[in-house]
Design a protein around this motif. Structure first.
Motif, PDB file in Angstrom:
ATOM      1  N   VAL B  17      33.943  -4.002  48.716  1.00  0.00           N
ATOM      2  CA  VAL B  17      34.250  -4.460  47.372  1.00  0.00           C
ATOM      3  C   VAL B  17      35.494  -5.340  47.373  1.00  0.00           C
ATOM      4  O   VAL B  17      35.534  -6.404  46.745  1.00  0.00           O
ATOM      5  CB  VAL B  17      34.439  -3.259  46.420  1.00  0.00           C
ATOM      6  CG1 VAL B  17      34.915  -3.734  45.062  1.00  0.00           C
ATOM      7  CG2 VAL B  17      33.140  -2.495  46.283  1.00  0.00           C
ATOM      8  N   ALA B  18      36.530  -4.916  48.124  1.00  0.00           N
ATOM      9  CA  ALA B  18      37.781  -5.673  48.142  1.00  0.00           C
ATOM     10  C   ALA B  18      37.561  -7.067  48.709  1.00  0.00           C
ATOM     11  O   ALA B  18      38.025  -8.071  48.156  1.00  0.00           O
ATOM     12  CB  ALA B  18      38.843  -4.927  48.945  1.00  0.00           C
ATOM     13  N   TYR B 249      41.713  -9.073  45.007  1.00  0.00           N
ATOM     14  CA  TYR B 249      42.050  -8.124  46.065  1.00  0.00           C
ATOM     15  C   TYR B 249      42.830  -6.934  45.509  1.00  0.00           C
ATOM     16  O   TYR B 249      42.444  -5.770  45.678  1.00  0.00           O
ATOM     17  CB  TYR B 249      42.865  -8.854  47.134  1.00  0.00           C
ATOM     18  CG  TYR B 249      43.225  -8.005  48.311  1.00  0.00           C
ATOM     19  CD1 TYR B 249      42.224  -7.547  49.167  1.00  0.00           C
ATOM     20  CD2 TYR B 249      44.538  -7.657  48.577  1.00  0.00           C
ATOM     21  CE1 TYR B 249      42.541  -6.764  50.244  1.00  0.00           C
ATOM     22  CE2 TYR B 249      44.860  -6.878  49.661  1.00  0.00           C
ATOM     23  CZ  TYR B 249      43.862  -6.433  50.487  1.00  0.00           C
ATOM     24  OH  TYR B 249      44.162  -5.652  51.556  1.00  0.00           O
ATOM     25  N   VAL B 250      43.915  -7.234  44.793  1.00  0.00           N
ATOM     26  CA  VAL B 250      44.752  -6.151  44.262  1.00  0.00           C
ATOM     27  C   VAL B 250      43.959  -5.330  43.243  1.00  0.00           C
ATOM     28  O   VAL B 250      44.027  -4.101  43.229  1.00  0.00           O
ATOM     29  CB  VAL B 250      46.032  -6.734  43.616  1.00  0.00           C
ATOM     30  CG1 VAL B 250      46.841  -5.638  42.956  1.00  0.00           C
ATOM     31  CG2 VAL B 250      46.862  -7.436  44.662  1.00  0.00           C
ATOM     32  N   GLY B 251      43.187  -6.024  42.391  1.00  0.00           N
ATOM     33  CA  GLY B 251      42.395  -5.321  41.393  1.00  0.00           C
ATOM     34  C   GLY B 251      41.406  -4.362  42.029  1.00  0.00           C
ATOM     35  O   GLY B 251      41.298  -3.205  41.629  1.00  0.00           O
ATOM     36  N   ALA B 252      40.700  -4.853  43.049  1.00  0.00           N
ATOM     37  CA  ALA B 252      39.724  -3.991  43.710  1.00  0.00           C
ATOM     38  C   ALA B 252      40.418  -2.808  44.377  1.00  0.00           C
ATOM     39  O   ALA B 252      39.918  -1.679  44.344  1.00  0.00           O
ATOM     40  CB  ALA B 252      38.933  -4.798  44.740  1.00  0.00           C
ATOM     41  N   GLY B 264      36.029  -4.416  37.356  1.00  0.00           N
ATOM     42  CA  GLY B 264      36.110  -5.681  36.617  1.00  0.00           C
ATOM     43  C   GLY B 264      37.324  -5.748  35.705  1.00  0.00           C
ATOM     44  O   GLY B 264      38.164  -6.645  35.834  1.00  0.00           O
ATOM     45  N   PRO B 265      37.464  -4.800  34.770  1.00  0.00           N
ATOM     46  CA  PRO B 265      38.617  -4.847  33.875  1.00  0.00           C
ATOM     47  C   PRO B 265      39.952  -4.831  34.611  1.00  0.00           C
ATOM     48  O   PRO B 265      40.887  -5.532  34.213  1.00  0.00           O
ATOM     49  CB  PRO B 265      38.449  -3.581  33.032  1.00  0.00           C
ATOM     50  CG  PRO B 265      36.991  -3.346  33.001  1.00  0.00           C
ATOM     51  CD  PRO B 265      36.491  -3.784  34.344  1.00  0.00           C
ATOM     52  N   ILE B 266      40.046  -4.056  35.730  1.00  0.00           N
ATOM     53  CA  ILE B 266      41.323  -4.008  36.455  1.00  0.00           C
ATOM     54  C   ILE B 266      41.650  -5.381  37.050  1.00  0.00           C
ATOM     55  O   ILE B 266      42.779  -5.867  36.968  1.00  0.00           O
ATOM     56  CB  ILE B 266      41.263  -2.950  37.571  1.00  0.00           C
ATOM     57  CG1 ILE B 266      41.088  -1.560  36.977  1.00  0.00           C
ATOM     58  CG2 ILE B 266      42.513  -3.010  38.416  1.00  0.00           C
ATOM     59  CD1 ILE B 266      42.338  -0.965  36.436  1.00  0.00           C
ATOM     60  N   ILE B 267      40.634  -6.037  37.627  1.00  0.00           N
ATOM     61  CA  ILE B 267      40.871  -7.370  38.197  1.00  0.00           C
ATOM     62  C   ILE B 267      41.376  -8.308  37.104  1.00  0.00           C
ATOM     63  O   ILE B 267      42.343  -9.059  37.289  1.00  0.00           O
ATOM     64  CB  ILE B 267      39.573  -7.916  38.827  1.00  0.00           C
ATOM     65  CG1 ILE B 267      39.182  -7.077  40.047  1.00  0.00           C
ATOM     66  CG2 ILE B 267      39.735  -9.374  39.217  1.00  0.00           C
ATOM     67  CD1 ILE B 267      37.900  -7.510  40.703  1.00  0.00           C
ATOM     68  N   VAL B 268      40.727  -8.264  35.930  1.00  0.00           N
ATOM     69  CA  VAL B 268      41.128  -9.143  34.830  1.00  0.00           C
ATOM     70  C   VAL B 268      42.556  -8.835  34.396  1.00  0.00           C
ATOM     71  O   VAL B 268      43.358  -9.750  34.154  1.00  0.00           O
ATOM     72  CB  VAL B 268      40.155  -8.989  33.647  1.00  0.00           C
ATOM     73  CG1 VAL B 268      40.656  -9.764  32.447  1.00  0.00           C
ATOM     74  CG2 VAL B 268      38.774  -9.452  34.045  1.00  0.00           C
TER      75      VAL B 268
END
Lengths: 309, 401
Positions: B17-18, B249-252, B264-268
């Motif tokens: 995923v990352a 990367y950081v979001g995943a 998805g929301p974390i990446i955004v």
């Protein structure tokens, strides 16, 4: 179909659908003409974090705090968009895109983090609404319309959306001339002493109120579709604002009725057992109306539109 | 835990995923830059919402053909087709009817999305009865991602990245000066369609990870953020790709480090945090920098006006002016000028008198435009001209005495 079946099961969702469609289409006329059509899109996305925050602070699914939360989120979004546009000197479309996606993401995250398993609150419900479930169980037939005891059991969404529709209509009726003048010629309106800035903000707030009230009943797809499709289709039919508004109300009503009926009974006619999403179907019918108007409407072209239409 | 996730120690799926999210972020950031420069950022919103009916139709077709409806390549193909139809609808409505682009975008996105919802409910009712899980495409679902799916995402991301780099010259030209590029022989319509095609590719690739509602954010937020740091197109493209990649990367990684943190929301939100930092802290266009510049300018104006008042012996009442003069040791607390203050005041007065002469002189008319009450006259005229001005002042003094 008999009244005994129609009134309890279909009358209230149908009325709620129609009222929601018209309440959104009315301010939509001005938003489309002012090239602010995507405000509806932005508002319907940011309503989600507002509702989630309201739920987290009060702990209950109650209408008043949720409407307040949604309206508050809409106002915060409008302020943020404006602030980012001015402070960062970013074009309005991109500023809007930054704000509503981030707020929607925050709403989803909050929803996932909080324990909402026991209550009916999820992303899908917010998007699709649940028009079909707004039934009037106390009704037994047409006579229930005059029966106070049965009327008390009406789904609360119906009077709420009716009230919102009334408010929107009053606003537009009361500020008709200033709205019309400032929509077509902002500079001239300013020289006539109309507070164009305040009027523009008031229009956005009224749209937000209509969106939140409709959202509560029917979900955000209808809200976006109804803000834009009926007014856009109406714009293809005439060059006069009065007639455009008339057409947009007509199109919104047709879309709501036809969409609801097709969603409820269409699959049965085709031999399937279950109905499909009414909100999605209403949006689809509104799109079909727009497509027909865009191909055949007498005033569809940007230049060479027939005179005196 | 987060450190483990950032160093890809959290197992096979999290690593997949990352890597996928990073590649997606890079290609979305790079592609989105041209969309942003062309001022059509929100067209991507219409494209991404228009993928939903394609996902539904592809599922139905695959089930009817007897296959597994959830095969990712099939769903991606379907979503690409319907997004293409949606894009053409936006183009057609904008070009052939009187509707402005925003109304066209709004109507296409809501209608296609509504129709997609209808199809999802149809699928729920279908006799196959299996849980389709297509709702995952709304907000992305990375749990249980297969290697083949990650490979498709990686390949798609790399391909769109290569195409963007290939087309970056004509796309930059079209973004900055459509008229000139048309006269230079570039087919505007074709370049615009190619750009939208790339956006579409990124959207389809991103469906699985961030979902169709939030993929717009990855196309819009990185370029807007990068624009704060540089004025060069190549710089914005590179930086935007970097910001997109870091967010992915950081979001995943954050999302893998704890439960109930949807990818998805974390990446955004990571991308938005980078945006907020840039909005505040960028040295050129940031809010803090603008505020500091404003304060510095304000101080210079107050100091100058205070010195002029000292020179002409007028009392100063303005509090900020007094404070600034005192802090610079130009006046004593009782408001009387110190020696240094007197010297500076005389210099300021001389400067002002010289400017006065300069503005009246016909031969120095062009220079007079530099007058703003702050610029030192020595900075804009030559020593010879300065002598001329001083001679004129002396002559004026003699004439009046």
């Amino acid at each position: 179909m008999s009244g005994a079946e129609f009134v309890p099961l279909s009358l209230t969702p149908l009325l709620i659908g129609i009222f929601a469609a018209i309440a959104c289409a009315l301010p939509g006329n001005f938003l489309v003409l002012r090239r602010q059509a995507l405000i509806g899109d932005a508002i319907s996305h940011v309503v989600l974090p507002g509702i989630v925050v309201a739920f987290l602070t009060t702990g209950v699914i109650a209408t008043a705090p949720m409407m307040l939360g949604a309206a508050g989120a809409a106002v915060v979004a409008v302020i943020l968009i404006e602030a980012i546009r001015r402070l960062g000197r970013i074009e309005p479309g991109a500023a809007m895109g930054v704000v509503f996606t981030a707020m929607f993401a925050a709403g989803v995250l909050l929803l996932e983090q909080s324990d909402t398993s026991g209550v009916h609150l999820d992303v899908e419900h917010a998007l699709f609404g649940n028009l079909e479930s707004l039934i009037w169980l106390d009704a037994t037939g047409w006579s229930s319309l005059f029966d106070p005891a049965a009327l008390a059991g009406l789904p609360p969404e119906l009077p709420r959306i009716a009230l919102a529709l009334l408010g929107v209509a009053l606003f537009i009726g009361f500020f008709w001339r200033p709205l019309k003048i400032s929509t077509f010629d902002e500079g001239f309106a300013a020289t006539q002493g109309i507070a164009t800035g305040a009027l523009g903000i008031a229009l956005v707030i009224v749209s937000a109120v209509a969106a939140v009230a409709a959202f509560d009943a029917v979900g955000s797809i209808i809200v976006i579709a109804m803000f834009i499709c009926p007014p856009a289709a109406a714009r293809m039919m005439t060059n006069r604002l009065e007639r455009q508004i008339g057409w947009s109300i007509f199109f919104a009503t047709i879309a709501a009725i036809l969409g609801y009926v097709l969603a409820g009974y269409g699959p049965l006619w085709l031999g399937f057992g279950n109905s499909v999403s009414a909100a999605g179907m209403i949006a689809t019918v509104a799109g079909l109306i727009l497509a027909v108007a865009a191909v055949f409407g007498p005033c569809r072209a940007r230049i060479g539109a027939p005179q005196g239409g | 835990m987060l450190l483990d996730a950032l160093t890809l120690q959290l197992g096979y799926n999290a690593t997949l995923v990352a890597v996928g999210a990073t590649l997606l972020g890079i290609s979305a950031g790079v592609t989105g830059t041209f969309l942003f420069l062309r001022k059509r950022a929100l067209v991507s919103d219409a494209i991404s919402h228009a993928t939903l009916p394609g996902v539904g139709l592809a599922f139905i077709v695959m089930v009817l053909l007897g296959g597994d409806g959830r095969s990712l390549p099939g769903l991606m193909l379907g979503s690409a087709l319907s997004a293409w139809v949606g894009l053409l609808a936006v183009q057609w409505l904008t070009e052939r009817t009187r509707l402005a682009e925003d109304a066209a975008i709004g109507s296409v996105l809501s209608v296609f999305f509504g129709f997609g919802i209808v199809l999802l409910t149809v699928i729920q009712n279908m006799s196959s009865g299996r849980q389709a899980g297509l709702e995952g495409f709304l907000l992305g679902s990375t749990a249980g991602m297969l290697f083949s799916e990650a490979a498709i995402i990686a390949a798609g991301g790399a391909l769109s990245l290569a195409l963007v780099l290939l087309l970056r010259r004509p796309m930059t030209m079209v973004a900055f000066d459509p008229g000139f590029s048309a006269s230079a022989g570039i087919d505007l319509r074709r370049i615009d369609l190619a750009m939208m095609g790339l956006v579409l590719a990124v959207t389809v690739v991103g469906l699985k990870i961030v979902g169709l509602i939030l993929i717009v954010a990855l196309l819009i937020i990185p370029p807007v953020t990068a624009r704060f740091w540089t004025n060069r197109t190549d710089g914005v493209v590179a930086l935007s790709g970097l910001i997109g990649g870091v967010s992915g990367y950081v979001g995943a990684a954050i999302s893998a480090s704890a439960p109930a943190l949807p990818t998805g929301p974390i990446i955004v939100l990571v991308a938005f945090a980078l945006f907020a930092l840039s909005l505040l802290g960028s040295p050129q266009r940031g809010v803090l920098a603008a505020w500091t510049r404003h304060r510095a300018f304000q101080r210079r104006v107050h100091l100058r006006q205070g010195l002029l008042a000292l020179a002409s012996g007028q009392p100063i009442y303005e509090k900020l002016t007094l404070r600034l003069l005192q802090r610079a040791d130009l006046v004593r607390p009782d408001g009387v000028a110190t020696e240094a203050g007197q010297a500076r005041a005389e210099k300021a007065l001389l400067d002002e008198t010289r400017w006065d002469v300069l503005r009246r002189s016909a031969s120095l008319e062009g220079t007079a435009a530099f007058y703003d009450g702050l610029t030192r006259i020595e900075d804009v005229v030559t020593p010879d001209q300065l002598d001329e001005i001083d001679a004129a002042i002396a002559a004026g003094a003699e004439a009046s005495s």
